[in-house]
Design a protein around this motif. Structure first.
Motif: not given
Length: 134
Positions: A89-94
């Protein structure tokens, strides 16, 4: 009973855990894990990849190549073995889609070498047939 896979019956991919150890404050290590999906290759396919990687490394004389150009060669090699991931995931939990571009971004991140090491360790575990015990 152990089943020997012939070309016609050989599974094509396998999900496998990838462990990434990153440095943390105080000399500690943070451990992360995601699941990679890897192509199961026969010896001829692995030998062809090794020859391509050796040729690519020989083509780089180091004078015009960027300091981290080896990461591109490593990512291209990994793309031959790895065909997907889950739990990234990315920093936004996406969730991050598995693509060459995203893998290269990850390789160039501050934890890039740890990520590449984790993936390469998983590839070796799959093709050697064993996981190292801690």
């Amino acid at each position: 009973m152990f089943v020997v896979h012939t070309e016609k019956s050989k599974p094509k991919t396998i999900p496998w855990p990838v462990s990434v150890d990153t440095p943390a404050d105080g000399g500690k290590i943070k451990k992360y894990e995601f699941t990679g999906t890897f192509n199961l290759l026969d010896d001829d396919e692995k030998d062809a990849i090794a020859a391509e990687v050796k040729e690519a490394a020989a083509d780089e004389d180091g004078t015009d190549a960027a300091v981290n150009a080896w990461k591109v060669v490593s990512v291209d090699r990994i793309m031959r073995f790895m065909c997907g991931w889950a739990g990234v995931v990315d920093m936004n939990k996406t969730p991050v889609e598995f693509t060459r571009e995203n893998l290269l971004l990850a390789a160039r991140s501050p934890d890039g070498v740890a990520i590449l090491r984790g993936i390469n360790t998983a590839i070796n575990e799959i093709h050697v047939g064993a996981r190292a015990k801690n």
